[in-house]
Design a protein around this motif. Sequence first.
Motif, PDB file in Angstrom:
ATOM      1  N   GLU A  17     -15.054   4.365   2.029  1.00 41.16           N
ATOM      2  CA  GLU A  17     -14.569   3.767   3.271  1.00 41.16           C
ATOM      3  C   GLU A  17     -14.749   4.742   4.422  1.00 41.16           C
ATOM      4  N   ARG A  18     -15.273   4.246   5.542  1.00 44.15           N
ATOM      5  CA  ARG A  18     -15.522   5.090   6.698  1.00 44.15           C
ATOM      6  C   ARG A  18     -14.208   5.524   7.334  1.00 44.15           C
ATOM      7  N   ALA A  19     -14.143   6.786   7.700  1.00 47.63           N
ATOM      8  CA  ALA A  19     -12.940   7.300   8.353  1.00 47.63           C
ATOM      9  C   ALA A  19     -12.827   6.706   9.749  1.00 47.63           C
ATOM     10  N   PRO A  20     -11.628   6.407  10.202  1.00 51.22           N
ATOM     11  CA  PRO A  20     -11.457   5.884  11.564  1.00 51.22           C
ATOM     12  C   PRO A  20     -11.692   6.980  12.587  1.00 51.22           C
ATOM     13  N   ALA A  21     -11.944   6.584  13.808  1.00 53.94           N
ATOM     14  CA  ALA A  21     -12.139   7.560  14.888  1.00 53.94           C
ATOM     15  C   ALA A  21     -10.835   8.251  15.238  1.00 53.94           C
ATOM     16  N   LEU A  22      -9.741   7.558  15.063  1.00 53.99           N
ATOM     17  CA  LEU A  22      -8.478   8.027  15.618  1.00 53.99           C
ATOM     18  C   LEU A  22      -7.338   7.748  14.634  1.00 53.99           C
ATOM     19  N   SER A  23      -6.419   8.703  14.520  1.00 54.56           N
ATOM     20  CA  SER A  23      -5.230   8.536  13.682  1.00 54.56           C
ATOM     21  C   SER A  23      -3.981   8.624  14.552  1.00 54.56           C
ATOM     22  N   VAL A  24      -3.150   7.580  14.497  1.00 58.82           N
ATOM     23  CA  VAL A  24      -1.862   7.590  15.177  1.00 58.82           C
ATOM     24  C   VAL A  24      -0.828   8.118  14.185  1.00 58.82           C
ATOM     25  N   LEU A  25      -0.129   9.203  14.552  1.00 55.27           N
ATOM     26  CA  LEU A  25       0.741   9.919  13.626  1.00 55.27           C
ATOM     27  C   LEU A  25       2.184   9.862  14.130  1.00 55.27           C
ATOM     28  N   VAL A  26       3.076   9.354  13.289  1.00 52.88           N
ATOM     29  CA  VAL A  26       4.473   9.140  13.672  1.00 52.88           C
ATOM     30  C   VAL A  26       5.385   9.786  12.630  1.00 52.88           C
ATOM     31  N   ALA A  40       5.637  -1.349  17.199  1.00 53.06           N
ATOM     32  CA  ALA A  40       5.272  -2.557  17.960  1.00 53.06           C
ATOM     33  C   ALA A  40       4.357  -2.199  19.117  1.00 53.06           C
ATOM     34  N   SER A  41       4.602  -1.057  19.761  1.00 56.38           N
ATOM     35  CA  SER A  41       3.734  -0.634  20.859  1.00 56.38           C
ATOM     36  C   SER A  41       2.359  -0.226  20.348  1.00 56.38           C
ATOM     37  N   VAL A  42       2.291   0.282  19.121  1.00 52.83           N
ATOM     38  CA  VAL A  42       0.992   0.605  18.509  1.00 52.83           C
ATOM     39  C   VAL A  42       0.274  -0.684  18.118  1.00 52.83           C
ATOM     40  N   ALA A  43       1.025  -1.633  17.583  1.00 53.69           N
ATOM     41  CA  ALA A  43       0.430  -2.909  17.180  1.00 53.69           C
ATOM     42  C   ALA A  43      -0.181  -3.656  18.357  1.00 53.69           C
ATOM     43  N   ALA A  44       0.342  -3.435  19.557  1.00 50.59           N
ATOM     44  CA  ALA A  44      -0.159  -4.133  20.745  1.00 50.59           C
ATOM     45  C   ALA A  44      -1.444  -3.527  21.291  1.00 50.59           C
ATOM     46  N   GLU A  51      -6.247   4.272  12.512  1.00 48.38           N
ATOM     47  CA  GLU A  51      -5.277   4.101  11.439  1.00 48.38           C
ATOM     48  C   GLU A  51      -3.920   4.588  11.949  1.00 48.38           C
ATOM     49  N   VAL A  52      -2.871   4.235  11.227  1.00 48.66           N
ATOM     50  CA  VAL A  52      -1.526   4.694  11.545  1.00 48.66           C
ATOM     51  C   VAL A  52      -0.959   5.369  10.296  1.00 48.66           C
ATOM     52  N   MET A  93      -0.959  15.690   9.928  1.00 48.67           N
ATOM     53  CA  MET A  93      -2.346  16.102  10.168  1.00 48.67           C
ATOM     54  C   MET A  93      -3.123  16.258   8.868  1.00 48.67           C
ATOM     55  N   ARG A  94      -2.467  16.765   7.838  1.00 48.26           N
ATOM     56  CA  ARG A  94      -3.154  16.902   6.546  1.00 48.26           C
ATOM     57  C   ARG A  94      -3.538  15.549   5.974  1.00 48.26           C
ATOM     58  N   ALA A  95      -2.717  14.538   6.226  1.00 44.31           N
ATOM     59  CA  ALA A  95      -2.984  13.207   5.675  1.00 44.31           C
ATOM     60  C   ALA A  95      -3.948  12.391   6.531  1.00 44.31           C
ATOM     61  N   ALA A  96      -4.089  12.739   7.813  1.00 45.23           N
ATOM     62  CA  ALA A  96      -4.905  11.948   8.746  1.00 45.23           C
ATOM     63  C   ALA A  96      -6.382  12.003   8.381  1.00 45.23           C
ATOM     64  N   ARG A  97      -7.085  10.909   8.646  1.00 46.27           N
ATOM     65  CA  ARG A  97      -8.510  10.834   8.352  1.00 46.27           C
ATOM     66  C   ARG A  97      -9.361  10.866   9.616  1.00 46.27           C
ATOM     67  N   GLY A  98      -8.781  10.598  10.773  1.00 44.55           N
ATOM     68  CA  GLY A  98      -9.545  10.577  12.008  1.00 44.55           C
ATOM     69  C   GLY A  98      -9.823  11.968  12.546  1.00 44.55           C
ATOM     70  N   GLN A  99     -10.765  12.048  13.472  1.00 44.20           N
ATOM     71  CA  GLN A  99     -11.066  13.308  14.148  1.00 44.20           C
ATOM     72  C   GLN A  99     -10.199  13.514  15.380  1.00 44.20           C
ATOM     73  N   LEU A 100      -9.559  12.450  15.829  1.00 45.53           N
ATOM     74  CA  LEU A 100      -8.639  12.519  16.964  1.00 45.53           C
ATOM     75  C   LEU A 100      -7.253  12.135  16.473  1.00 45.53           C
ATOM     76  N   PHE A 101      -6.260  12.954  16.826  1.00 46.25           N
ATOM     77  CA  PHE A 101      -4.875  12.700  16.437  1.00 46.25           C
ATOM     78  C   PHE A 101      -4.083  12.253  17.666  1.00 46.25           C
ATOM     79  N   VAL A 102      -3.301  11.195  17.518  1.00 40.56           N
ATOM     80  CA  VAL A 102      -2.389  10.742  18.568  1.00 40.56           C
ATOM     81  C   VAL A 102      -0.980  10.779  17.997  1.00 40.56           C
ATOM     82  N   PHE A 103      -0.127  11.632  18.574  1.00 40.13           N
ATOM     83  CA  PHE A 103       1.229  11.797  18.078  1.00 40.13           C
ATOM     84  C   PHE A 103       2.220  11.007  18.923  1.00 40.13           C
TER      85      PHE A 103
END
Length: 326
Positions: A17-26, A40-44, A51-52, A93-103
């Motif tokens: 599976e291709r890694a996403p460009a961006l990982s939203v980390l909460v 909900a704000s991420v879902a919008a 990925e989240v 961050m260790r679990a994220a697959r994207g090259q860009l992290f959004v916290f």
Amino acid sequence: MPAASNALPDPAPAQAERAPALSVLVAARDRPEALAACLASVAAQTFADAEVVVLDDASATPLDVPARAGALPVRRLRSEAPLGATGARNALMRAARGQLFVFLDDDARFETPNALATIADVFAQDPAAALLAFRVTDRTEAGTQPLLPYPRRWLARRPGLDRRAAPAAAFVACGYAQRRDATPDGGRYDERLVYGHEELELAYRVLDAGHTIRYTPEVAVFHDRTQPVATARSGAGGTATRHWKTYFMTRNRLLVAWAHLPLRYLPSHLAIWTALHALDALRHRHLGAFFAGLRDGVRDLAKTKRQPLSPRTVRYLRTHGGRLWY
């Protein structure tokens, strides 16, 4: 330091599976209603290549995390022992697959549906930027106020600065973005800090690695600090009261300054900030926590390697409102 094995991700996606460009980390703890508003704000969001990842940081009752946030897949991690702010973000961050992290903190949320798309565009257009500082509105019991990566004196002298995209020397960790390669160690936090001044320490290292920080006011985040934490525990095993915060803010200021500031800035920086933390502790009757933080900070200086900022980084900080003399 909490063991990384405390945070166990869900089964990894198939390797093909291709890694996403961006990982939203909460990172979340004990605030299911706040987390629901955050997700909900991420879902919008209109941006689909993401990925989240949600870390339940030892909530007293495990949080119910949905499998999707709108069109975006969600993965859940759970730590049985509190990791603290630094440990939780590192686990994400260790679990994220994207090259860009959004916290996003669990008590924060995007104000517009184009936030992720804007983040991806800004990073694509500005390869020197390793960190994006968002426009944060902070809400407390006293009301709302902007929480921006500039000193107040700068905002007073530069009308409209809060609305303009520009280089910055800091960021606010409740909502920000970074590249995976922001520092040689992958943009990780110093887990010894647990909580307090960890953003300042990371900003110093990002800038010293030759990158920049960009204030991106198009990305607006609402940070609702009126949301209570039912069972707030520190990564050190204690209770996250005001005493706990006083301790770490005092201790960490010593460690961060000693690790990164050139010698000529140390006397004024430490004198001013130690006095400010002492006054805050006196006002809240937390002098015991202040003196404990001061004692442990001085003790831990011997274990803290000095890596003074380069002259180039010092010039950048002076130009863009960074912390040096105080």
